[in-house]
Design an enzyme around this catalytic site. Structure first.
Site, PDB file in Angstrom:
ATOM      1  N   ASP A 251       0.828  -1.194   0.000  1.00  0.00           N
ATOM      2  CA  ASP A 251       0.000   0.000   0.000  1.00  0.00           C
ATOM      3  C   ASP A 251       0.871   1.256   0.000  1.00  0.00           C
ATOM      4  O   ASP A 251       1.882   1.329   0.706  1.00  0.00           O
ATOM      5  CB  ASP A 251      -0.887  -0.015   1.251  1.00  0.00           C
ATOM      6  CG  ASP A 251      -1.894   1.098   1.289  1.00  0.00           C
ATOM      7  OD1 ASP A 251      -2.766   1.137   0.406  1.00  0.00           O
ATOM      8  OD2 ASP A 251      -1.815   1.928   2.211  1.00  0.00           O
ATOM      9  N   GLU A 313       1.532  -0.627  -5.068  1.00  0.00           N
ATOM     10  CA  GLU A 313       0.496   0.361  -5.310  1.00  0.00           C
ATOM     11  C   GLU A 313       1.204   1.709  -5.355  1.00  0.00           C
ATOM     12  O   GLU A 313       1.448   2.341  -4.331  1.00  0.00           O
ATOM     13  CB  GLU A 313      -0.568   0.366  -4.217  1.00  0.00           C
ATOM     14  CG  GLU A 313      -1.721   1.314  -4.554  1.00  0.00           C
ATOM     15  CD  GLU A 313      -2.302   2.071  -3.373  1.00  0.00           C
ATOM     16  OE1 GLU A 313      -3.425   2.573  -3.490  1.00  0.00           O
ATOM     17  OE2 GLU A 313      -1.629   2.194  -2.336  1.00  0.00           O
TER      18      GLU A 313
END
Length: 588
Positions: A251, A313
């Site tokens: 993330d 990401e």
């Protein structure tokens, strides 16, 4: 920023005359576009599964509820794994299930080595991993390294410690500006809206330092310049690798390192960071120091058997900056958000596909393709908005509504185009059902922090996170045994339930199943793009023996005589003309 604003000139070479490909023409006579391809691998290495994998994202809260409390859980996921085998997925990616106060739906992690009671126990995670592996599915878990939860023991220790202490240096604390430190250390804004700094109170009740949170105040950013932070995450990687996971989706992978001087940034936060024509690279995103971190992580993963992978990401542009994350000694994949953001036009699609393949090919990495996830409006609704419109951050009942019929038609065409491209494809739960965004959700039901922190100016991401429908006439549409769901399900979801689509010719579910089967049989994931020819409204390419055509224009286009049509996103006319917003796969 609109996708079209980031693309260079995309006027494609025009064919001369009508758009008809004669099946007797040779490749050299019909190729008019610059060629970009991933070199074909004639002898694939089976271990490098990630180069062509179809990876299915599961948002645990909203996939399947095993105990009837209205919140999806790990046992619910385990019970539905056969659906993913039937669909044809190769791996699953699980959004966070760790202990968390749920300030941001689990992306505020309080314990990286456990399972939140909402989702089950650690034994349930072990059972899920084992059941997936038994079915030939690999398991990727979310890792959230940019920030912890404010409930993490480290942050509690930091609040209790003095300025300059080792505990505080694990995070980014700074004195405020102004006469008494009453102003934030800089002008950075949170992605969710409002200032990216929150001031703490000292034990004696006085105002103290400020801490950085690029997202919610409940998500303080870690200081990755500290060795103990780096060591902690190496140990977290090993903890889950030892339990059998096949990789990590990282993330905010572009955010771990901040510019050392924390310089002011007067521009608004935008999803894709990068050096644009009117601004430098943001000081909080895509700093070169992140790559040292991922080289260390890659060494850990490479020490385990079975090709464990890292997926970034990273909302980064241009494509060359994104490709840096997937160099041979760093990550294996990076999400291609520029592709997700690209406008539904032939020039825009051609440009972003070409640029993406060129950038990743230069570092011998696969390109990834994604159309929907838990952070953006589902593409079955997004593509029903006017072409070229800036993607909104959520849609509410009093906002302009997408054209649902047009959106689904384009979504099916876009998915079929995407699944024909070489590299790895990501699917978001429910897109195989053609599931639309919940665009009429009552505002009082919203839970995304974006809604409150933006002063009710951005609806946020709840609309794409609604529990998905499995059975049209069951409680909660089969999401769980009770008629409860943590976000309200719209009545229209009954029409998209799996039980109404399985085995039904022409359904979106069967379209996905067919496409994934053909993708595997024809080796499209390890193939190459050979551009054929294009007008402003059509793109066509060949991948191996299969030809792919997408018609973006208002007029139907002809196919060569005598071709065999393998699959199309919508019916063709009786003379095999391809209507608008349709993708077709065929071979001679």
């Amino acid at each position: 920023m609109p996708a079209t604003g980031r693309l260079p000139s995309t006027n494609l070479p025009d064919t001369h005359g009508e758009y008809v490909l004669n099946s007797q023409q040779t490749p050299s006579s019909i190729t008019e576009l610059p060629q970009t391809s991933v070199p074909p691998n004639d002898q694939p290495e089976p271990a490098q599964w990630w180069r062509e994998a179809v990876i299915y994202q599961i948002y645990p809260r909203s996939f399947a509820d095993g105990n009837g409390d209205g919140i999806g859980d790990l046992p619910g996921i385990t019970a539905r794994l056969d659906h993913l085998v039937e669909l044809g997925a190769d791996a699953i990616w699980l959004s966070p299930f760790y202990p968390s106060p749920q300030a941001d739906a689990g992306y505020d992690v309080a314990d990286y080595r456990g399972v939140d009671p909402l989702f089950g126990q650690l034994a349930d995670a072990d059972a899920l991993i084992g059941a997936a592996h038994t079915r030939g599915l690999r398991v990727i878990v979310d890792l959230v390294p940019n920030h912890t939860s404010a409930a993490h023991p480290w942050f509690g220790a930091a609040l209790a410690a003095a300025p300059g202490s080792a505990e505080r240096q694990r995070y980014i604390f700074r004195d405020g500006r102004g006469t008494t430190g009453e102003e934030p250390p800089n002008d950075w804004q949170s992605v969710f809206g409002g200032p990216a700094w929150t001031r703490v109170t000292t034990p004696d009740g006085q105002p103290g330092q400020w801490y950085l949170h690029l997202f919610d105040p409940g998500q303080p950013d870690l200081n990755w310049d500290r060795p103990e932070v780096r060591a902690e995450f190496l140990d977290i990687l090993r903890f889950w690798l030892d339990r059998g996971v096949d990789g990590f989706r990282v993330d905010v992978a572009h955010g771990l390192i901040k510019q050392a001087d924390l310089a002011d940034w007067s521009y608004p936060q935008e999803p894709l960071s990068g050096e644009g024509t009117d601004r430098p690279r943001p000081p909080m995103w895509d700093q070169d120091g992140v790559h040292d971190i991922y080289r260390d992580w890659r060494e850990v993963l490479d020490s385990y058997p079975g090709e464990r992978i890292l997926v970034a990401e990273a909302w980064v542009q241009p494509a060359e900056r994104l490709a840096a994350y997937v160099r041979p000694d760093e990550m294996h994949q990076a999400f291609n958000f520029e592709y997700l953001e690209a406008a539904w036009t032939a020039p825009a699609q051609y440009a972003v596909i070409t640029r993406s393949l060129e950038a990743t090919s230069a570092v011998d990495a696969p390109t990834t393709w994604v159309l929907s996830n838990h952070d953006v409006i589902r593409h079955a609704s997004r593509l029903g908005l006017p072409v070229g419109q800036t993607r909104p951050n959520g849609i509410g009942a009093d906002d302009p509504q997408p054209d649902g019929t047009l959106g689904l038609r384009r979504a099916r065409a876009a998915s079929l185009l995407m699944l024909a491209l070489p590299g790895s494809a990501y699917l978001y739960q429910g897109e195989e059902l053609g599931l639309p965004e919940h665009t009429t959700m009552p505002d009082e039901a919203r839970q995304d922090p974006t809604w409150e922190r933006s002063g009710h100016t951005r609806r946020g991401r709840d609309g794409c996170r609604v529990p998905i429908p499995w059975e049209s006439n069951a409680p909660s549409y089969g999401f769980g045994p009770a008629d409860r769901s943590w976000l309200p399900q719209p009545a229209v979801y009954a029409e998209y339930a799996l039980d109404l689509q399985r085995g039904v010719a022409g359904s979106t579910y069967e379209l996905y199943r067919t496409a994934l089967r053909l993708r595997r049989e024809h080796g499209l994931g390890r193939g190459s793009v050979y551009w054929l020819t294009s007008q402003d409204d059509v793109i066509t390419f060949r991948n191996g023996e299969l030809t792919v055509l997408t018609n973006f224009g208002p007029e139907a286009v002809s196919l060569p005589a005598g071709v065999t049509i393998l699959v199309s996103s919508a019916p063709l006319d009786p003379e095999d003309h391809v209507p608008t917003d349709v993708t077709v796969w065929y071979h001679a």
